[in-house]
Design a protein around this motif. Structure first.
Motif, PDB file in Angstrom:
ATOM      1  N   ASN A   1      43.100  41.672  28.330  1.00  0.00           N
ATOM      2  CA  ASN A   1      42.379  40.399  28.320  1.00  0.00           C
ATOM      3  C   ASN A   1      43.386  39.249  28.216  1.00  0.00           C
ATOM      4  OD1 ASN A   1      40.059  41.923  28.277  1.00  0.00           O
ATOM      5  ND2 ASN A   1      39.184  40.931  26.474  1.00  0.00           N
ATOM      6  N   SER A   2      43.319  38.326  29.144  1.00  0.00           N
ATOM      7  CA  SER A   2      44.275  37.218  29.191  1.00  0.00           C
ATOM      8  C   SER A   2      43.823  36.251  30.279  1.00  0.00           C
ATOM      9  CB  SER A   2      45.683  37.741  29.534  1.00  0.00           C
ATOM     10  OG  SER A   2      45.668  38.424  30.780  1.00  0.00           O
ATOM     11  N   PRO A   3      44.345  35.021  30.264  1.00  0.00           N
ATOM     12  CA  PRO A   3      44.035  34.119  31.383  1.00  0.00           C
ATOM     13  C   PRO A   3      44.456  34.695  32.725  1.00  0.00           C
ATOM     14  CG  PRO A   3      44.960  32.888  29.548  1.00  0.00           C
ATOM     15  CD  PRO A   3      45.096  34.340  29.195  1.00  0.00           C
ATOM     16  N   GLN A   4      45.572  35.467  32.727  1.00  0.00           N
ATOM     17  CA  GLN A   4      46.008  36.068  33.997  1.00  0.00           C
ATOM     18  C   GLN A   4      45.004  37.085  34.520  1.00  0.00           C
ATOM     19  OE1 GLN A   4      48.254  35.827  31.265  1.00  0.00           O
ATOM     20  NE2 GLN A   4      50.355  35.732  32.054  1.00  0.00           N
ATOM     21  N   TYR A   5      44.306  37.782  33.603  1.00  0.00           N
ATOM     22  CA  TYR A   5      43.294  38.740  34.071  1.00  0.00           C
ATOM     23  C   TYR A   5      42.225  38.014  34.874  1.00  0.00           C
ATOM     24  CZ  TYR A   5      40.072  42.630  34.339  1.00  0.00           C
ATOM     25  OH  TYR A   5      39.261  43.618  34.830  1.00  0.00           O
ATOM     26  N   VAL A   6      41.695  36.932  34.323  1.00  0.00           N
ATOM     27  CA  VAL A   6      40.626  36.203  35.000  1.00  0.00           C
ATOM     28  C   VAL A   6      41.140  35.586  36.297  1.00  0.00           C
ATOM     29  CG1 VAL A   6      38.851  34.430  34.761  1.00  0.00           C
ATOM     30  CG2 VAL A   6      39.598  35.714  32.758  1.00  0.00           C
ATOM     31  N   ALA A   7      42.342  35.019  36.254  1.00  0.00           N
ATOM     32  CA  ALA A   7      42.909  34.414  37.456  1.00  0.00           C
ATOM     33  C   ALA A   7      43.110  35.459  38.552  1.00  0.00           C
ATOM     34  CB  ALA A   7      44.232  33.731  37.123  1.00  0.00           C
ATOM     35  N   ALA A   8      43.602  36.635  38.180  1.00  0.00           N
ATOM     36  CA  ALA A   8      43.821  37.694  39.166  1.00  0.00           C
ATOM     37  C   ALA A   8      42.501  38.178  39.749  1.00  0.00           C
ATOM     38  CB  ALA A   8      44.569  38.855  38.514  1.00  0.00           C
ATOM     39  N   TYR A   9      41.518  38.365  38.894  1.00  0.00           N
ATOM     40  CA  TYR A   9      40.193  38.819  39.326  1.00  0.00           C
ATOM     41  C   TYR A   9      39.631  37.878  40.389  1.00  0.00           C
ATOM     42  CZ  TYR A   9      35.318  40.464  38.560  1.00  0.00           C
ATOM     43  OH  TYR A   9      34.036  40.965  38.692  1.00  0.00           O
ATOM     44  N   TYR A  10      39.693  36.583  40.101  1.00  0.00           N
ATOM     45  CA  TYR A  10      39.118  35.613  41.032  1.00  0.00           C
ATOM     46  C   TYR A  10      40.013  35.365  42.242  1.00  0.00           C
ATOM     47  CZ  TYR A  10      34.863  34.783  38.532  1.00  0.00           C
ATOM     48  OH  TYR A  10      33.615  34.968  37.991  1.00  0.00           O
ATOM     49  N   ALA A  11      41.319  35.568  42.098  1.00  0.00           N
ATOM     50  CA  ALA A  11      42.193  35.466  43.263  1.00  0.00           C
ATOM     51  C   ALA A  11      41.895  36.574  44.266  1.00  0.00           C
ATOM     52  CB  ALA A  11      43.655  35.518  42.826  1.00  0.00           C
ATOM     53  N   ILE A  12      41.627  37.762  43.764  1.00  0.00           N
ATOM     54  CA  ILE A  12      41.265  38.874  44.649  1.00  0.00           C
ATOM     55  C   ILE A  12      39.980  38.536  45.403  1.00  0.00           C
ATOM     56  CG2 ILE A  12      40.560  41.301  44.716  1.00  0.00           C
ATOM     57  CD1 ILE A  12      42.354  41.686  42.182  1.00  0.00           C
ATOM     58  N   LEU A  13      38.989  38.008  44.677  1.00  0.00           N
ATOM     59  CA  LEU A  13      37.736  37.625  45.334  1.00  0.00           C
ATOM     60  C   LEU A  13      37.952  36.474  46.306  1.00  0.00           C
ATOM     61  CD1 LEU A  13      35.244  37.799  42.322  1.00  0.00           C
ATOM     62  CD2 LEU A  13      35.713  39.555  44.040  1.00  0.00           C
ATOM     63  N   ARG A  14      38.811  35.512  45.924  1.00  0.00           N
ATOM     64  CA  ARG A  14      39.099  34.362  46.802  1.00  0.00           C
ATOM     65  C   ARG A  14      39.749  34.831  48.092  1.00  0.00           C
ATOM     66  NH1 ARG A  14      39.823  31.443  50.146  1.00  0.00           N
ATOM     67  NH2 ARG A  14      40.426  29.229  50.188  1.00  0.00           N
ATOM     68  N   ALA A  15      40.475  35.945  48.029  1.00  0.00           N
ATOM     69  CA  ALA A  15      41.119  36.507  49.220  1.00  0.00           C
ATOM     70  C   ALA A  15      40.163  37.386  50.024  1.00  0.00           C
ATOM     71  CB  ALA A  15      42.343  37.319  48.803  1.00  0.00           C
ATOM     72  N   ASP A  16      38.870  37.356  49.649  1.00  0.00           N
ATOM     73  CA  ASP A  16      37.836  38.166  50.315  1.00  0.00           C
ATOM     74  C   ASP A  16      38.078  39.662  50.150  1.00  0.00           C
ATOM     75  OD1 ASP A  16      36.313  35.980  51.296  1.00  0.00           O
ATOM     76  OD2 ASP A  16      37.725  35.719  52.950  1.00  0.00           O
ATOM     77  N   ALA A  17      38.783  40.037  49.084  1.00  0.00           N
ATOM     78  CA  ALA A  17      39.065  41.438  48.826  1.00  0.00           C
ATOM     79  C   ALA A  17      38.159  41.965  47.715  1.00  0.00           C
ATOM     80  CB  ALA A  17      40.535  41.613  48.458  1.00  0.00           C
ATOM     81  N   VAL A  18      38.405  43.193  47.284  1.00  0.00           N
ATOM     82  CA  VAL A  18      37.552  43.900  46.332  1.00  0.00           C
ATOM     83  C   VAL A  18      38.363  44.237  45.092  1.00  0.00           C
ATOM     84  CG1 VAL A  18      36.097  45.935  45.963  1.00  0.00           C
ATOM     85  CG2 VAL A  18      36.208  44.872  48.237  1.00  0.00           C
ATOM     86  N   VAL A  19      37.847  43.867  43.919  1.00  0.00           N
ATOM     87  CA  VAL A  19      38.539  44.138  42.655  1.00  0.00           C
ATOM     88  C   VAL A  19      38.294  45.589  42.233  1.00  0.00           C
ATOM     89  CG1 VAL A  19      38.798  43.457  40.244  1.00  0.00           C
ATOM     90  CG2 VAL A  19      38.154  41.741  41.950  1.00  0.00           C
ATOM     91  N   VAL A  20      39.364  46.276  41.863  1.00  0.00           N
ATOM     92  CA  VAL A  20      39.256  47.613  41.279  1.00  0.00           C
ATOM     93  C   VAL A  20      39.828  47.530  39.858  1.00  0.00           C
ATOM     94  CG1 VAL A  20      39.850  50.053  41.475  1.00  0.00           C
ATOM     95  CG2 VAL A  20      39.512  48.681  43.543  1.00  0.00           C
ATOM     96  N   PRO A  21      38.985  47.260  38.850  1.00  0.00           N
ATOM     97  CA  PRO A  21      39.487  47.126  37.481  1.00  0.00           C
ATOM     98  C   PRO A  21      39.967  48.468  36.937  1.00  0.00           C
ATOM     99  CG  PRO A  21      37.287  46.161  37.742  1.00  0.00           C
ATOM    100  CD  PRO A  21      37.542  47.017  38.936  1.00  0.00           C
ATOM    101  N   VAL A  22      41.082  48.423  36.215  1.00  0.00           N
ATOM    102  CA  VAL A  22      41.703  49.623  35.674  1.00  0.00           C
ATOM    103  C   VAL A  22      41.934  49.418  34.176  1.00  0.00           C
ATOM    104  CG1 VAL A  22      43.739  51.104  35.743  1.00  0.00           C
ATOM    105  CG2 VAL A  22      42.826  50.161  37.868  1.00  0.00           C
ATOM    106  N   SER A  23      41.669  50.437  33.390  1.00  0.00           N
ATOM    107  CA  SER A  23      41.928  50.351  31.959  1.00  0.00           C
ATOM    108  C   SER A  23      43.427  50.357  31.687  1.00  0.00           C
ATOM    109  CB  SER A  23      41.281  51.534  31.226  1.00  0.00           C
ATOM    110  OG  SER A  23      41.777  51.620  29.901  1.00  0.00           O
ATOM    111  N   PRO A  24      43.926  49.449  30.834  1.00  0.00           N
ATOM    112  CA  PRO A  24      45.344  49.470  30.482  1.00  0.00           C
ATOM    113  C   PRO A  24      45.777  50.757  29.782  1.00  0.00           C
ATOM    114  CG  PRO A  24      44.353  47.360  29.895  1.00  0.00           C
ATOM    115  CD  PRO A  24      43.229  48.285  30.260  1.00  0.00           C
ATOM    116  N   MET A  25      44.825  51.571  29.383  1.00  0.00           N
ATOM    117  CA  MET A  25      45.157  52.845  28.744  1.00  0.00           C
ATOM    118  C   MET A  25      45.464  53.935  29.774  1.00  0.00           C
ATOM    119  SD  MET A  25      42.307  52.867  25.700  1.00  0.00           S
ATOM    120  CE  MET A  25      42.960  54.371  24.950  1.00  0.00           C
ATOM    121  N   ASN A  26      45.168  53.689  31.043  1.00  0.00           N
ATOM    122  CA  ASN A  26      45.358  54.712  32.064  1.00  0.00           C
ATOM    123  C   ASN A  26      46.837  54.999  32.313  1.00  0.00           C
ATOM    124  OD1 ASN A  26      42.480  53.525  33.850  1.00  0.00           O
ATOM    125  ND2 ASN A  26      42.653  55.405  32.675  1.00  0.00           N
TER     126      ASN A  26
END
Length: 553
Positions: free
Chosen positions: A82-107
């Motif tokens: 959780n961080s501002p970069q998480y939200v920025a990255a999430y929305y940057a992926i969507l802004r690029a018309d791509a698909v977000v694949v969230p991954v647990s940091p524990m993986n």
């Protein structure tokens, strides 16, 4: 029972919810235009405005398109705390018309490889502290990586104690396919015009994989928008709310209620990258947090922490969550300390959070609530698939606009997951529950978690709710264990309150249980632990404990 029949439906809401017919990216675009100078994020005292935040997202989206080759519909792995970069990255992926694949940091590497292989994602955005786990895949399965360093989101000075992992600047490998976050922004790439619409795929979220490898749940901008808007309204969120973000954003609770909902409303998000009850309490007081989505174990931790007694928690207006029932004693303490009641809800990855929520005017304990906007739920016999009578236990099935479009590349799993009843298609939750005469749903247990002790059905969730009433129990997990005579029997894993450690014995717990539950339900064995195992989302991992019990069978 239809939504029109629910006597406690909130009068301020219509049964139908009209959501924007746009992409999620449009939410950020509009919020930044509406509230450009308003604080969007707080990260250890560093505040960023919505205008500045949206600009960062645009630059990162342009880099993904022009330098990483991300095209419309491509899947991009997102692996951050959780961080501002998480939200920025999430929305940057969507802004690029791509698909977000969230991954647990524990993986770990093997799990990351599964997500890359299964989703077809070849680009990743990852935290610097996690890069070593991805490195074996770079150059083979992953062709481009953007690496975020949390310290880049810190301000010039703060008197808040910043954890070492946030202040650290791990070295970033010198590799032609690896780019630092700042380097990506410094390229100042302009993204192509956004073309995504409501029915385009927005995210693939992987389930916990109770059987076999995790499956990817396909969600569109429209399914995500449904619980984003619905959650914000139901929880009373406004543009002046301050949301405490402790629930992991790779999971639906944090994603929808700590990120997407406040962003839609233009509220402020205060981040806590890793759960720490002492820091959470200080953030509520320091930033005037009004909304907090979590799992009940976080509330247990907060109220049990010694420092909380000195904190002013009065700004809290809504505490929302699910995943497990809120223990009655903890709910009472929350009411005493904050003057509010816990809003329990129910949902899953397949429904991108809530299908059921307790109405604000009728908050019940250990209750899933009523089906939310445009959602229909039934309780059916899991064998015959016929609806059961009011009050009888069966499998909960649901349908609504938040339901996933199916599992990614898993046609057989899709056939098993959906059932047609009365000409309508419902999702089979695998959860056993009942509905009362007022339309409230209550969980009994997971379909596969029932303990069969000498032919008697024992539901662990019911026993846990009872044991939480014991004055010396902080946390408990009930699991099955092999028994030569009964076939299966009941084992309780218990975390005692600090004041009870060394004073209360396992026999004391068993004796108390005999007074509060039927004999066949009483735990045959009580095991004390310092802490129960939890998943990355904070849920108690009862399955881990149960597997230990049966390992030698």
């Amino acid at each position: 029972m239809t939504p029109a029949d629910y006597p406690f439906w909130p009068k301020q809401f219509t049964r139908h919810l009209t959501v924007p017919q746009t992409s999620l990216w449009a939410n950020l675009e509009i919020t930044a235009r509406r509230y450009p100078a308003k604080t969007a994020t707080i990260f250890y005292d560093n505040r960023v405005t919505w205008a500045a935040f949206a600009r960062q997202v645009e630059l990162l989206a342009g880099f993904l398109q022009h330098d990483c080759g991300v095209a419309r519909g491509d899947r991009v792995l997102l692996d951050l705390q959780n961080s501002p970069q998480y939200v920025a990255a999430y929305y940057a992926i969507l802004r690029a018309d791509a698909v977000v694949v969230p991954v647990s940091p524990m993986n770990v590497t093997d799990e990351l490889e599964h997500y890359a292989d299964d989703s077809g994602g070849t680009v990743a955005i990852i935290g610097a502290e996690l890069l070593d786990r991805l490195m074996p895949l770079v150059g083979t399965k992953i062709r481009a990586v953007v690496v975020a360093t949390y310290a880049d989101a810190l301000g010039a000075a703060t008197d808040v104690a910043v954890p070492e992992f946030v202040r650290a600047r791990p070295p970033i490998a010198n590799h032609p396919q690896i780019f630092s976050w700042q380097r990506a922004l410094d390229r100042e790439r302009t993204p192509r015009p956004s073309t995504s619409g409501p029915e385009d795929l927005a995210a693939i979220l992987y389930t916990s994989g109770t059987t076999g490898k995790p499956k990817g749940c396909m969600h569109t901008h429209a399914t995500l928008m449904t619980t984003t808007v619905g959650g914000a309204l139901w929880e009373g969120m406004t543009q002046d709310s301050v949301v405490l973000a402790t629930a992991p954003m790779f999971h639906v609770t944090g994603m929808q209620h700590s990120m997407n909902a406040p962003l839609y409303m233009g509220a402020t998000i205060a981040f806590l990258p890793r759960w720490d009850p002492a820091v959470a309490g200080s953030m509520i007081e320091r930033y005037g947090c009004t909304h907090w989505a979590n799992v009940p174990t976080m509330v247990v931790d907060l109220l049990a922490h010694p420092s909380t007694a000195q904190r002013d928690l009065s700004t809290l207006q809504n505490i929302f969550g699910g995943g497990s029932s809120m223990p009655e004693p903890v709910a009472a303490e929350l009411q005493r300390r904050c003057g509010i009641e816990y809003m329990e809800a129910y949902g899953m990855t397949e429904t991108i959070s809530q299908t059921h929520v307790n109405p604000p005017n009728r908050l019940r304990k250990q209750c899933l609530g009523i089906p939310t906007f445009d959602t229909e739920s039934l309780v059916i016999d899991p064998v015959t698939l016929e609806p059961v009578a009011v009050g009888e236990v069966g499998e909960i099935v649901s349908r609504g606009p938040q339901l996933m479009k199916g599992y990614w590349n898993k046609p057989e799993a899709n056939r098993e997951a959906f059932v047609e009843i009365g000409g309508r298609v419902f999702y089979r939750t695998g959860d056993l529950g009942r509905m009362d005469a007022e339309g409230f749903f209550f969980i009994a247990d997971r379909l596969k978690r029932m303990i069969n002790a000498s032919g008697y059905k024992v539901w662990p969730a019911e026993l846990e709710a009872t044991l939480y009433q014991h004055p010396d129990i902080k946390e408990v997990a009930i699991v099955s264990a092999p028994d030569e005579r009964r076939g299966e029997t009941v084992t309780a894993y218990v975390v005692l309150k600090d004041s009870a450690v060394g004073r209360v014995t396992p026999d004391d717990i068993v004796s108390w249980s005999r007074e509060h539950m039927a004999a066949y339900k009483v735990p045959r064995r009580v095991q004390f632990m310092d802490a129960l195992p939890r998943s990355g989302t904070g849920k108690i991992q009862w399955r881990t404990l149960q597997e230990q019990e049966w390992a030698g069978r």
